[in-house]
Write an enzyme that holds these catalytic residues in place. Structure first.
Site, PDB file in Angstrom:
ATOM      1  N   HIS A 192       8.587  -5.772  26.163  1.00 24.48           N
ATOM      2  CA  HIS A 192       9.030  -4.596  26.912  1.00 24.48           C
ATOM      3  C   HIS A 192       9.973  -4.982  28.039  1.00 24.48           C
ATOM      4  O   HIS A 192       9.940  -6.123  28.525  1.00 24.48           O
ATOM      5  CB  HIS A 192       7.820  -3.825  27.478  1.00 24.48           C
ATOM      6  CG  HIS A 192       7.091  -4.556  28.559  1.00 24.48           C
ATOM      7  ND1 HIS A 192       6.197  -5.576  28.303  1.00 24.48           N
ATOM      8  CD2 HIS A 192       7.137  -4.451  29.916  1.00 24.48           C
ATOM      9  CE1 HIS A 192       5.717  -6.046  29.441  1.00 24.48           C
ATOM     10  NE2 HIS A 192       6.282  -5.395  30.454  1.00 24.48           N
ATOM     11  N   CYS A 205       1.320  -1.650  37.933  1.00 27.98           N
ATOM     12  CA  CYS A 205       2.346  -1.978  38.940  1.00 27.98           C
ATOM     13  C   CYS A 205       2.230  -1.143  40.209  1.00 27.98           C
ATOM     14  O   CYS A 205       2.507  -1.637  41.302  1.00 27.98           O
ATOM     15  CB  CYS A 205       3.730  -1.889  38.314  1.00 27.98           C
ATOM     16  SG  CYS A 205       3.966  -3.208  37.092  1.00 27.98           S
ATOM     17  N   ASP A 228      10.996  -3.327  36.164  1.00 24.82           N
ATOM     18  CA  ASP A 228      10.366  -4.423  35.422  1.00 24.82           C
ATOM     19  C   ASP A 228      11.481  -5.065  34.591  1.00 24.82           C
ATOM     20  O   ASP A 228      12.227  -4.348  33.902  1.00 24.82           O
ATOM     21  CB  ASP A 228       9.267  -3.818  34.526  1.00 24.82           C
ATOM     22  CG  ASP A 228       8.085  -4.739  34.291  1.00 24.82           C
ATOM     23  OD1 ASP A 228       7.686  -5.467  35.214  1.00 24.82           O
ATOM     24  OD2 ASP A 228       7.546  -4.719  33.154  1.00 24.82           O
ATOM     25  N   HIS A 266      12.104  -8.361  32.342  1.00 25.63           N
ATOM     26  CA  HIS A 266      11.596  -9.599  31.741  1.00 25.63           C
ATOM     27  C   HIS A 266      12.642 -10.326  30.902  1.00 25.63           C
ATOM     28  O   HIS A 266      13.488  -9.688  30.253  1.00 25.63           O
ATOM     29  CB  HIS A 266      10.395  -9.286  30.850  1.00 25.63           C
ATOM     30  CG  HIS A 266       9.226  -8.683  31.577  1.00 25.63           C
ATOM     31  ND1 HIS A 266       8.703  -9.225  32.730  1.00 25.63           N
ATOM     32  CD2 HIS A 266       8.463  -7.587  31.301  1.00 25.63           C
ATOM     33  CE1 HIS A 266       7.669  -8.487  33.133  1.00 25.63           C
ATOM     34  NE2 HIS A 266       7.510  -7.475  32.285  1.00 25.63           N
ATOM     35  N   ASP A 313       8.965   1.291  38.647  1.00 26.95           N
ATOM     36  CA  ASP A 313       9.125   1.130  37.191  1.00 26.95           C
ATOM     37  C   ASP A 313       9.258   2.445  36.411  1.00 26.95           C
ATOM     38  O   ASP A 313       8.634   2.593  35.341  1.00 26.95           O
ATOM     39  CB  ASP A 313       7.955   0.304  36.616  1.00 26.95           C
ATOM     40  CG  ASP A 313       7.902  -1.120  37.170  1.00 26.95           C
ATOM     41  OD1 ASP A 313       8.727  -1.464  38.032  1.00 26.95           O
ATOM     42  OD2 ASP A 313       7.017  -1.884  36.739  1.00 26.95           O
ATOM     43  N   LYS A 330      11.885  -7.341  39.037  1.00 22.69           N
ATOM     44  CA  LYS A 330      10.731  -8.255  39.118  1.00 22.69           C
ATOM     45  C   LYS A 330      10.269  -8.616  37.717  1.00 22.69           C
ATOM     46  O   LYS A 330      10.540  -7.884  36.761  1.00 22.69           O
ATOM     47  CB  LYS A 330       9.585  -7.585  39.889  1.00 22.69           C
ATOM     48  CG  LYS A 330       9.098  -6.307  39.217  1.00 22.69           C
ATOM     49  CD  LYS A 330       7.986  -5.649  39.991  1.00 22.69           C
ATOM     50  CE  LYS A 330       7.561  -4.355  39.330  1.00 22.69           C
ATOM     51  NZ  LYS A 330       6.995  -4.526  37.972  1.00 22.69           N
TER      52      LYS A 330
HETATM   53  C1  VGL Z   1       3.657  -2.579  33.930  1.00 23.59           C
HETATM   54  C2  VGL Z   1       2.420  -3.603  32.285  1.00 23.59           C
HETATM   55  C3  VGL Z   1       3.406  -4.529  32.094  1.00 23.59           C
HETATM   56  C4  VGL Z   1       3.770  -1.468  34.927  1.00 23.59           C
HETATM   57  C5  VGL Z   1       4.655  -3.513  33.755  1.00 23.59           C
HETATM   58  O1  VGL Z   1       4.895  -1.109  35.315  1.00 23.59           O
HETATM   59  O2  VGL Z   1       2.704  -0.932  35.326  1.00 23.59           O
HETATM   60  N1  VGL Z   1       2.546  -2.634  33.207  1.00 23.59           N
HETATM   61  N2  VGL Z   1       4.527  -4.485  32.839  1.00 23.59           N
HETATM   62 ZN    ZN Z   2       6.067  -5.878  32.463  1.00 24.52          ZN
END
Ligand code: VGL
Ligand code: ZN
Length: 234
Positions: free
Chosen positions: A110, A180, A75, A77, A37, A135
């Site tokens: 996000h 993550c 990440d 969404h 990420d 993901k």
């Molecule tokens: C993450 C919070 C929400 C991360 C991803 O990459 O650690 N943290 N989505």
């Molecule tokens: Zn996330």
């Protein structure tokens, strides 16, 4: 390997042996670096900024040269994702709620699919990377781990990919250490991979003691806590 490292550390402190002779980790053909990420979202200026998150980029670019295998995660969404506080009346970012699959922390909106916020950091230089795994794309399930979604049922497919490619050891770097990165490392270890987290190639969100808790859990499971300088980049 541990013994050699600490012995080398002691001698290096005395100016001997020369740095090049220090025992280092040399990732083999059966090792993968998972870069978690490293997206605009998680660096200063992003929707869910991790303090000094941008500092991992040059460290990751450097250590990645030591790996035959590099996988990135993103990440990714849907708009209105269940992990967004804005999807739950009366809730604020960083609150936690109870969902069918367990506790879920809520975040600002996000990493929405296709947005600039979700794009990989522009200074990440990993032309050798072989796969980008997205993901968190199921609207009703979050996924911190690169292996398994937060319902602890839905697989991302990464386990099969790595096993079919003969991978035995996993090194994890990226954002965020306590979410993550930690969930990915814990799953990797549970699935039987030798697992290391490269601490200085990660930065944390650190909310309610989450960073210390994550390290405690990772170390209890036998995950190695290493530094980028421990990796022989040749
Ligand atoms: C993450 C919070 C929400 C991360 C991803 O990459 O650690 N943290 N989505
Ligand atoms: Zn996330």
């Amino acid at each position: 390997r541990r013994f050699l490292q600490s012995a080398a550390g002691t001698l290096a402190g005395a100016g001997f042996p020369p740095a090049a002779a220090a025992a280092r980790i040399k990732p083999g053909a059966n090792a993968v670096l998972i870069v978690v990420d490293v997206q605009n979202c998680f660096v200063p200026g992003g929707a869910l900024p991790v303090a000094r998150g941008d500092e991992v980029v040059p460290v990751i670019n450097r250590i990645a040269t030591a790996f035959d295998n590099v996988v990135l995660t993103q990440d990714w969404h849907t708009p209105g994702h269940i992990s967004f506080a804005s999807s739950h009346a009366g809730k604020k970012p960083f609150d936690t709620i109870r969902l069918g699959y367990g506790e879920q922390r809520l975040w600002p909106d996000h990493c929405v699919q296709g947005s600039q916020d979700a794009a990989l950091h522009k200074d990440l230089h990993l032309p050798q990377a072989q796969m980008i795994l997205r993901k968190g794309f199921h609207p009703q399930v979050d996924s911190y781990s690169a292996f398994e979604e937060a319902d602890h049922k839905t697989a991302t497919g990464l386990t099969g990919y790595l096993r079919q490619r003969g991978i035995e050891s996993v090194f994890v770097a990226g954002l965020a250490t306590d979410f993550c990165v930690a969930w990915t490392a814990l799953d990797a270890r549970r699935l039987g991979f030798d697992t290391s987290v490269v601490e200085d190639a990660c930065r944390a969100i650190d909310i309610d003691g989450s960073l210390q808790a994550a390290w405690k859990q990772m170390q209890a499971k036998g995950i190695e806590r290493i530094q980028s300088g421990d990796i022989d980049i040749g």
